[in-house]
Scaffold this active site. Sequence first.
Site, short mmCIF file in Angstrom:
data_model
loop_
_atom_site.label_atom_id
_atom_site.label_comp_id
_atom_site.label_asym_id
_atom_site.label_seq_id
_atom_site.Cartn_x
_atom_site.Cartn_y
_atom_site.Cartn_z
CG HIS A 116 -0.29 0.43 2.50
ND1 HIS A 116 -0.15 1.76 2.89
CD2 HIS A 116 0.26 -0.30 3.50
CE1 HIS A 116 0.45 1.81 4.05
NE2 HIS A 116 0.71 0.58 4.45
CB CYS A 117 1.48 4.19 -1.52
SG CYS A 117 0.32 4.19 -2.91
CD GLU A 118 -1.28 10.68 0.91
OE1 GLU A 118 -1.93 11.54 1.52
OE2 GLU A 118 -0.31 10.94 0.16
CE1 TYR A 158 -1.32 4.54 8.54
CE2 TYR A 158 -1.60 6.87 7.99
CZ TYR A 158 -1.40 5.86 8.93
OH TYR A 158 -1.31 6.19 10.28
#
Length: 212
Positions: A116-118, A158
């Site tokens: 995952h990232c932002e 996130y």
Amino acid sequence: MSVDAIKHNSVKTEDVLVQGAVVTGDGKEECCLPTVQGHCHDLRYITPATMNHVLNGKYDDTIGSVRILDSRYSYEFEGGHIPGAENIHNKDDILELLKNPKTSRSDGKRDIIIFHCEFSSERGPKMCRFLRNHDRELNAENYPSLYFPELYILKGGYKEFYGSYKTLCTPMDYVPMLSKDHKDDLRHFRSKSKSWYAGQKRLKSSSGRLFY
């Protein structure tokens, strides 16, 4: 912010469970986690609720190990992250995973990776594809075998997880990529990312199509 990230930030759609069997990258088994439709149709997405179930041990009878790879920049990660996550945001860290891959487990359980990232719209998916592409190359003579056949993307990244489960995050905070307090950090990481993505494109064009 990318167009995809802006769309994700402004429009929230209902999660729709993927119908029918969703198989692992080597085609040998059905994925052990329920998947939902995501932006990239070739990737397997899970919801923040499913991530929470993984953290709480709901799938311990099936999952032997789980690695949560957070592809955000370090200042974002240090500002708040999912418990147990590892901050991996460059290609060298991904290549390290492939140096000592695990062999098949004797207990029959799964070893899974969740990226995952932002927003999980760019950096997370790119890291996931980078790992799968190199995994395919290393196992070219044994296709479709893979060292890491079960990869997932946390839908909404996130930001969405924090919105629902902020009390689980460490520390309990959320630092956006575009935080005004980290403009210099952002320029630094973006300059490094440009050279990495350029190399990734060259790799993709020289090795043919990307098998998933």
